[in-house]
Design an enzyme around this catalytic site. Sequence first.
Site, PDB file in Angstrom:
ATOM      1  N   GLU B 319       0.895  -1.172  -0.043  1.00 55.89           N
ATOM      2  CA  GLU B 319       0.139   0.070   0.067  1.00 55.89           C
ATOM      3  C   GLU B 319       0.923   1.017  -0.037  1.00 55.89           C
ATOM      4  OE1 GLU B 319      -1.924  -1.049   3.901  1.00 55.89           O
ATOM      5  OE2 GLU B 319      -3.777  -1.800   2.527  1.00 55.89           O
ATOM      6  N   CYS B 415     -10.060  -0.121   8.091  1.00 54.96           N
ATOM      7  CA  CYS B 415      -9.451   1.392   8.474  1.00 54.96           C
ATOM      8  C   CYS B 415     -10.360   2.224   7.933  1.00 54.96           C
ATOM      9  CB  CYS B 415      -8.069   1.172   7.999  1.00 54.96           C
ATOM     10  SG  CYS B 415      -7.663   1.056   6.571  1.00 54.96           S
TER      11      CYS B 415
END
Lengths: 662, 662
Positions: B319, B415
């Site tokens: 990421e 998240c």
Amino acid sequence: MNLSTQRDNEKPKVRIRDDFWDGYMELVRDTVIPYQWDALNDRIADAAPSYAIQNFRIAAGLAEGEFGGMVFQDSDVAKWLEAVGYSLAGHPDPELEKTADGVIELIAAAQRSDGYLNTYFTLKEPGKEWTNLQEAHELYCAGHMMEAAVAYYEGTGKRRLLEVMCKFADYIDSVFGPEPGKLHGYDGHQEIELALVKLYRVTAEERYLRLSRFFIDARGEKPSFFVEEWERRGRFSHWTQKVTALPDLAYFQAHEPVREQSVAVGHAVRAVYMYAAMADLARLTGDQSLLEACRRLWRNTTARQMYITGGIGSTHHGEAFSFDYDLPNDTVYAETCASIGLMFFASRMLQLEPKSEYADVLERALYNNVIGSMSQDGKHYFYVNPLEVWPEASEKNPGRHHVKAVRQKWFGCSCCPPNVARLLCSLNDYIYTASPETNTVYAHLFIGSESSFELAGGSVKMKQVSGLPWEGKVRFEVTPAASGSEFTLALRIPDWCAGKAGLTVNGSPAPYDIEQGYALIKRQWSEGDVVVWELELQAQLIAARPEIRANAGKAAIQRGPLVYCLEQADNGSPLAAVSIVREAELGTRYEAGLLGGAVIVEGEGQIEDEAVWEADDAPYLPLSSTRQTRSVHLTAVPYYLWGNRGQGEMTVWIRTAAGKKE
Amino acid sequence: MNLSTQRDNEKPKVRIRDDFWDGYMELVRDTVIPYQWDALNDRIADAAPSYAIQNFRIAAGLAEGEFGGMVFQDSDVAKWLEAVGYSLAGHPDPELEKTADGVIELIAAAQRSDGYLNTYFTLKEPGKEWTNLQEAHELYCAGHMMEAAVAYYEGTGKRRLLEVMCKFADYIDSVFGPEPGKLHGYDGHQEIELALVKLYRVTAEERYLRLSRFFIDARGEKPSFFVEEWERRGRFSHWTQKVTALPDLAYFQAHEPVREQSVAVGHAVRAVYMYAAMADLARLTGDQSLLEACRRLWRNTTARQMYITGGIGSTHHGEAFSFDYDLPNDTVYAETCASIGLMFFASRMLQLEPKSEYADVLERALYNNVIGSMSQDGKHYFYVNPLEVWPEASEKNPGRHHVKAVRQKWFGCSCCPPNVARLLCSLNDYIYTASPETNTVYAHLFIGSESSFELAGGSVKMKQVSGLPWEGKVRFEVTPAASGSEFTLALRIPDWCAGKAGLTVNGSPAPYDIEQGYALIKRQWSEGDVVVWELELQAQLIAARPEIRANAGKAAIQRGPLVYCLEQADNGSPLAAVSIVREAELGTRYEAGLLGGAVIVEGEGQIEDEAVWEADDAPYLPLSSTRQTRSVHLTAVPYYLWGNRGQGEMTVWIRTAAGKKE
């Protein structure tokens, strides 16, 4: 056992003599085969050891130690021997033959008395034979060694390895088959299917053909053998050494019976090896449903999932096909072995039914993806053959790590380099097919060569002289054994010449009939008859279907069988800033100094003016303030030569622009 | 402990009242916060359980069972409480407050007597606290709970959670620090650094500021804490439960001391959370080398590694950032949380030094990547925010599996959704900064709101009414506590209006000085003074630098802060076949019926004529035979609305073409 050479007559005898290809033959003979021999013997400094020969020495009782390398390490020895067999056929070399004979004795000594032969299982997991066909490549390795045995026998006349492999094939036949009590399984990596057909060709032993058909028939049937096997071995994986999820049957093309398959899926090499065997079986058994499946899979593979370079496999995840028209240029896989397998498939389809489209694809894969994989020194290879490279992305974006910007050293364990070697050594087998039934010689590839054919009207010798890929003139000199004997010479009309192919026979223009993309010349031939086949070789811009999103608004350059590319060395960086003017003429020029000599293509391009960007570090600005272009001269080189002049950007597909009128 | 509210005065009091944003506030209040509460309590049918509240109940001794979820599961509760705190500040809700008070008591009961608080280690690995900072997110969870404590205290005036977290902060301060005998470590996921600054802001406890600076100072120093820790724990990984290789320090931005960093690398969320803390510390400590590092990292992130949508992170592998100008649109990551973190960083840079470029980026991320991540129902989210989507590729090409073509249900462990919730609930904090030193109120965002500021010359109330993002007129009504008091109102000149911003004060055109991208209006203000700020809102084509190869020959459409995109629903498929005419006028039209109402942009396009391809299934044909285009009408919708009308192709960057003259 019934070894026979009579069926050998089906194969034309062809020896390559060609300005373009002779160099490749020599490279394989003088460099690749010796280099691979060193690799197999762990003599390449700073390369991971292969262990391949040592494994056989240990299994033969001549050395002590443990098995090393991958579970399919034996296949590297097989591919080397196969290449040697082809090489010796055209170019005797007593020294090399002696070395190979020694290896064959080693292999024979490593064979179990019941015929079983696999150093991994003999040394590392005795007793576990045939318990993990999905992963362990046992039949795959057997298949490669069978191919080696056939090639070596045909190249040298020596039957030693053939006998070893027939013994193994007989043993396999006793283990696998539809009969009760036998294993109704097949290998995770198709290969033995096509190998058994070769074994059948030279031995005429029909059990081998039946066994090949069994493997093809069983594949994809329900309940799934792989699923049951996975349960039997406690769902344990050889590769991860852990319990794993249900096998992905599509990866192995075992998701449905092969006759029901219409779309190329899964691991690309496995797929095309299987399709090749299916085509063999369709031809030899007259199985119509298998033929239809071959045609559907051919169509899907080549019309919807093939790169313009003849590459197949759009994703490195599973080295696999993804789906129709998904042909990304930068995250591509296009493995060298997969294009070689596509050539296998194409050549079998040509044997089934001579249609020029099969040869068009065969030639496309050969002249671009396949020879492009090898460096000019024969010691460095691409496994992945991208159509767009940004070296920094290959290094720093993990999604592109698999795309290398320079050819890699041939490491100990590797599939592609030996596959290139065996392909190039047997390239003579791809040029012609001869059909005794229709009394026709088909010339599929235009590669200089000396050949002889057995036809209904007797034997015929033919000499081909070809200017390809640089010039479009191809000359055939025909010498029939008996003057006046009649047969048809069928010359392929390549897709790239747009039908602009002129024919002369003995100097006079000759009209010709066209059948399935071949110009037919049916006549009574006399010694010294000369046919000249003049193919228009024009550099042109090629567009891709709109569904191939990666190429939208772009064009590739092709001239004859060669696809071209832009390299940073000639055109600067970023290459993406360059576009090619659609209407402009493409010029060509032979550059003797470029990597052994090549025709380069020159065109008119445009480039965005960078001045406005240099004044500012903004990543984005109004288009109106930035849209300044200037003309640039573009130089394109054959794709197969890319990456031989240091590391830099490369692209096959080039943005197009309107010309001056804009 | 020294809890104080006096420093609170630094923060302007702002309440949003805005046609565009009120809907988002309501959505978060009425849907997102209740939905998340259900998720935290495992009450969402067909979603994986969160375990988050249950973990606290077990740790508090109120229930029995085992820890569930991820090692950082506590942070989901923290983010929810933080959002609740912001929400209650602007919109009291006794029921919600009661629920939150209950959770806070649960948290307090789960706290160890020494102050330690983390349900994973309390329940699952007691005694292993602080042994795997690289992976276990202990300080990360602590940081989020500190942020929650501050928000809840500021929103309700209640100190219970603040006291709990100060106690934990004191304990952490006793464990970590430069002193001998303390751990010289830092967390694998930056977060506590910026949280401690917030704790310092409301408590004035300088130890918290020092501890934050310690974590920032220690990071990247040699010998590496992470490497030493990895050795100490036997090289064992929490995530793989195996011995693993040396940690990739760049992933954690721990590869070099932060003051020496110039290029954004590694996990994008970690990076921007850290940069935000660095900016806080640079401001509060006057640390010039930290300020310089912030400026360099800002520049690299926003000028070289940011998508036009305000997305950052070019690869899903880790990421992470990849490298300069590598901004692929289709294999993009551009995580929602990373853009939110970029807003954190931007708002801190604005506090450091009011330059409009920080607010430009903040606004870009907010109006595009961030709100685009949430569906119109508030229950579906993109974690990855692509700029180009081909749904079939997302499904069938593994390299694009991470790019979803439709927003995903908010699952138990996640998240991004709670991050969106807390961002939107605190959006009022991003509109203005007030500088008592220069006696200036900076208006960074044009969002309707009612505010009050404490300035040198006394308090000032201000009402903002904004037509954005649909209309460019912004109106400020100023009410000073004392008539005639002097201060400067600084209005941002957005990058998208190209300086075309007109000012009137009480109806009369007024000239203005420009400083760092702000129009300065310095005067003595009286009640009822009205400033009108008229910003040109013109749809325009935007080009990307040539170095951003993915966008070569393409343009994006932007109007005001909104980036637009083409969707299949309006423009057919394949979208790649469409190009937009460079010179043509872009029209705009308000569509009340489109997903709550939006201005759409219309343009003239071209499309390749498909007739020639329909006649043939060839993948490639000579360009000369295929190059027929026809005009098409293009409809672009705001990027933040994409994917709300079923599944289809989408693209932000559109190929450009020359118009009729071609």
